[in-house]
Design a protein around this motif. Sequence first.
Motif, PDB file in Angstrom:
ATOM      1  N   LEU A   1      -5.761   7.765  11.177  1.00  0.00           N
ATOM      2  CA  LEU A   1      -5.166   8.859  10.415  1.00  0.00           C
ATOM      3  C   LEU A   1      -4.350   8.289   9.265  1.00  0.00           C
ATOM      4  O   LEU A   1      -3.922   7.130   9.295  1.00  0.00           O
ATOM      5  N   THR A   2      -4.147   9.101   8.249  1.00  0.00           N
ATOM      6  CA  THR A   2      -3.259   8.722   7.160  1.00  0.00           C
ATOM      7  C   THR A   2      -1.905   9.395   7.356  1.00  0.00           C
ATOM      8  O   THR A   2      -1.816  10.497   7.908  1.00  0.00           O
ATOM      9  N   LEU A   3      -0.862   8.702   6.900  1.00  0.00           N
ATOM     10  CA  LEU A   3       0.493   9.235   6.935  1.00  0.00           C
ATOM     11  C   LEU A   3       1.192   8.897   5.626  1.00  0.00           C
ATOM     12  O   LEU A   3       0.941   7.834   5.040  1.00  0.00           O
ATOM     13  N   THR A   4       2.040   9.784   5.187  1.00  0.00           N
ATOM     14  CA  THR A   4       2.953   9.461   4.102  1.00  0.00           C
ATOM     15  C   THR A   4       4.101   8.647   4.685  1.00  0.00           C
ATOM     16  O   THR A   4       4.806   9.116   5.576  1.00  0.00           O
ATOM     17  N   ASN A   5       4.262   7.422   4.188  1.00  0.00           N
ATOM     18  CA  ASN A   5       5.351   6.552   4.636  1.00  0.00           C
ATOM     19  C   ASN A   5       6.580   6.872   3.797  1.00  0.00           C
ATOM     20  O   ASN A   5       6.615   6.581   2.595  1.00  0.00           O
ATOM     21  N   ALA A   6       7.581   7.480   4.409  1.00  0.00           N
ATOM     22  CA  ALA A   6       8.778   7.869   3.666  1.00  0.00           C
ATOM     23  C   ALA A   6       9.514   6.643   3.155  1.00  0.00           C
ATOM     24  O   ALA A   6       9.752   5.688   3.890  1.00  0.00           O
ATOM     25  N   GLY A   7       9.886   6.682   1.877  1.00  0.00           N
ATOM     26  CA  GLY A   7      10.668   5.616   1.285  1.00  0.00           C
ATOM     27  C   GLY A   7      12.152   5.906   1.381  1.00  0.00           C
ATOM     28  O   GLY A   7      12.586   6.868   2.031  1.00  0.00           O
ATOM     29  N   MET A   8      12.942   5.079   0.723  1.00  0.00           N
ATOM     30  CA  MET A   8      14.391   5.237   0.721  1.00  0.00           C
ATOM     31  C   MET A   8      14.808   6.206  -0.385  1.00  0.00           C
ATOM     32  O   MET A   8      15.592   5.866  -1.282  1.00  0.00           O
ATOM     33  N   GLY A   9      14.256   7.422  -0.347  1.00  0.00           N
ATOM     34  CA  GLY A   9      14.587   8.385  -1.377  1.00  0.00           C
ATOM     35  C   GLY A   9      13.551   9.478  -1.487  1.00  0.00           C
ATOM     36  O   GLY A   9      12.878   9.835  -0.515  1.00  0.00           O
ATOM     37  N   PHE A  10      13.399  10.000  -2.697  1.00  0.00           N
ATOM     38  CA  PHE A  10      12.594  11.195  -2.950  1.00  0.00           C
ATOM     39  C   PHE A  10      11.098  10.869  -2.941  1.00  0.00           C
ATOM     40  O   PHE A  10      10.680   9.769  -2.578  1.00  0.00           O
ATOM     41  N   PHE A  11      10.277  11.815  -3.363  1.00  0.00           N
ATOM     42  CA  PHE A  11       8.826  11.712  -3.207  1.00  0.00           C
ATOM     43  C   PHE A  11       8.225  10.486  -3.896  1.00  0.00           C
ATOM     44  O   PHE A  11       7.256   9.908  -3.411  1.00  0.00           O
ATOM     45  N   GLN A  12       8.787  10.067  -5.050  1.00  0.00           N
ATOM     46  CA  GLN A  12       8.226   8.910  -5.748  1.00  0.00           C
ATOM     47  C   GLN A  12       8.393   7.631  -4.941  1.00  0.00           C
ATOM     48  O   GLN A  12       7.674   6.656  -5.168  1.00  0.00           O
ATOM     49  N   GLN A  13       9.348   7.624  -4.024  1.00  0.00           N
ATOM     50  CA  GLN A  13       9.612   6.416  -3.236  1.00  0.00           C
ATOM     51  C   GLN A  13       8.721   6.302  -1.998  1.00  0.00           C
ATOM     52  O   GLN A  13       8.770   5.297  -1.288  1.00  0.00           O
ATOM     53  N   ALA A  14       7.922   7.321  -1.726  1.00  0.00           N
ATOM     54  CA  ALA A  14       7.002   7.285  -0.589  1.00  0.00           C
ATOM     55  C   ALA A  14       5.668   6.663  -1.004  1.00  0.00           C
ATOM     56  O   ALA A  14       5.359   6.539  -2.193  1.00  0.00           O
ATOM     57  N   HIS A  15       4.884   6.264  -0.024  1.00  0.00           N
ATOM     58  CA  HIS A  15       3.527   5.792  -0.317  1.00  0.00           C
ATOM     59  C   HIS A  15       2.626   6.113   0.871  1.00  0.00           C
ATOM     60  O   HIS A  15       3.071   6.653   1.879  1.00  0.00           O
ATOM     61  N   TRP A  16       1.349   5.782   0.730  1.00  0.00           N
ATOM     62  CA  TRP A  16       0.336   6.187   1.707  1.00  0.00           C
ATOM     63  C   TRP A  16      -0.052   5.009   2.587  1.00  0.00           C
ATOM     64  O   TRP A  16      -0.225   3.879   2.110  1.00  0.00           O
ATOM     65  N   GLY A  17      -0.221   5.295   3.880  1.00  0.00           N
ATOM     66  CA  GLY A  17      -0.686   4.282   4.807  1.00  0.00           C
ATOM     67  C   GLY A  17      -1.743   4.829   5.745  1.00  0.00           C
ATOM     68  O   GLY A  17      -1.817   6.033   6.001  1.00  0.00           O
ATOM     69  N   VAL A  18      -2.597   3.937   6.253  1.00  0.00           N
ATOM     70  CA  VAL A  18      -3.553   4.274   7.309  1.00  0.00           C
ATOM     71  C   VAL A  18      -3.013   3.718   8.614  1.00  0.00           C
ATOM     72  O   VAL A  18      -2.550   2.574   8.670  1.00  0.00           O
TER      73      VAL A  18
END
Length: 458
Positions: A216-233
């Motif tokens: 499955l894919t998940l959004t990996n939350a970063g240390m802040g808002f949406f631009q700080q997140a990225h995608w992982g499998v």
Amino acid sequence: MSFDRRTALRGMAIAGLAATALPGTAAAASGLEFHLRHQFRPFDLIAPGFVQHDAPARPGAVTIDNRPVAPFCAVTTRSSGAVAAGLVGEGTSVLGRYENGTTTIEVRTGGATTVVASAAAELSEGAGFAVVVNENAVTVLADTGAGWQPLLTNRDGVRALIDLRDPNVLRELSYGYENAQDRVRAGYYGQAGVRDPHVVQYADGRPYIRDNKLYLTLTNAGMGFFQQAHWGVWTLDLADPTRLTQVAQLFFARDGVVLGDHAGQIVVDGDEFVLAMSSWGDFDFAGVHVRYTRTRANVLKGTHVLPTKRMPLPTTVSSWDPALTRIDGQWHVAFVESPAQSPAFVFHPALARGRTLESLAPVGADLTLDQTEGTIIQRLQGKWRVLTSDGDARVYRVYDLTMRPQGTLNAPYGTNIPHPMVFQHRDRYWMVTFDGTQFVEPVLGYGTHGDFIVMTDS
């Protein structure tokens, strides 16, 4: 960032409600009844399996012979009383530093060093010290015995001096540190939490499962808002659903920069992978859209930077949360339509279909809703359905393939707008989703959620 998305999403304070019927709809779309089985928080500054350097600290200022291909990375070590870590190059560096009771974030460009942020802090010798880069946001964290806590974060000051998303800038930077103690580890950033689960599937809708592990894919939350997140499998061990393991890091090249676009789906289509994602990686309240790409590269493992293009969805407004399945020879694409993101977010579910992803025509949308996202296409007890999450009514809504309402799912509804990622494996239905639990929101702001949640119907 001062913006808190929840001020625009009504009813998010309500937690733990079971799905209930609304006037004019059936009480439940099927005989399924989901129950909470597991809830836990994945948290890693450096993703296990994506460590690029792990060695004893050396004295003085050290440049490591490794670098990230995307600006989503971290360096961890222990303080020797004065310590710094981050990304370094010839005449250029981005560092978090602690010295004499003060932590700072500094950027060096053109031979000049600028302190872009500072805060008082007290770190004893041997305390954990870490610097995280998420896009252009730099965060300094410490562990004094109770786990990692952010001391300082800054994005705007860093971006005013350097753009870490630029591959020409990034390729000149390597991991580095000064006056570290014990060991130094560096590698690709992990997550403060996870959200937006979407099962990797075949084009016909079957979930992609290997050795009893669901991909499955998940959004990996970063240390802040949406631009700080990225995608992982990730993989989820169906024999032990507390074992959630990241197996791939996915980044995307567009408009001359490398971004962490996320909230989408991967479809296995013959010998190709179709990836569709939302353009949250550079969101600045000027619109969101769905992008996609096809590749023969094995995106289910390793680290990838992939070029993408805009998906020609039949809409004139913003869109996100794509869900793709080929049914009866036609691609069906469910997505979120959003006519506004400022001053308030307004969004509802929509469906398109076509023989190709380049020839999609509108099927329908539910324009009566304005806080509804997390679109999923799934077969429930033999019938194709479009699922979506209604943040106002606090229910998971169900539609047929003409977007006519078919009731709601009987499942617990938690905080935020949890996505109804339902799938079937053997004789059991599962739902994986998330909640709105933040990580140190007073320092980092909104966007660091959430817990991972597993439900089953039996």
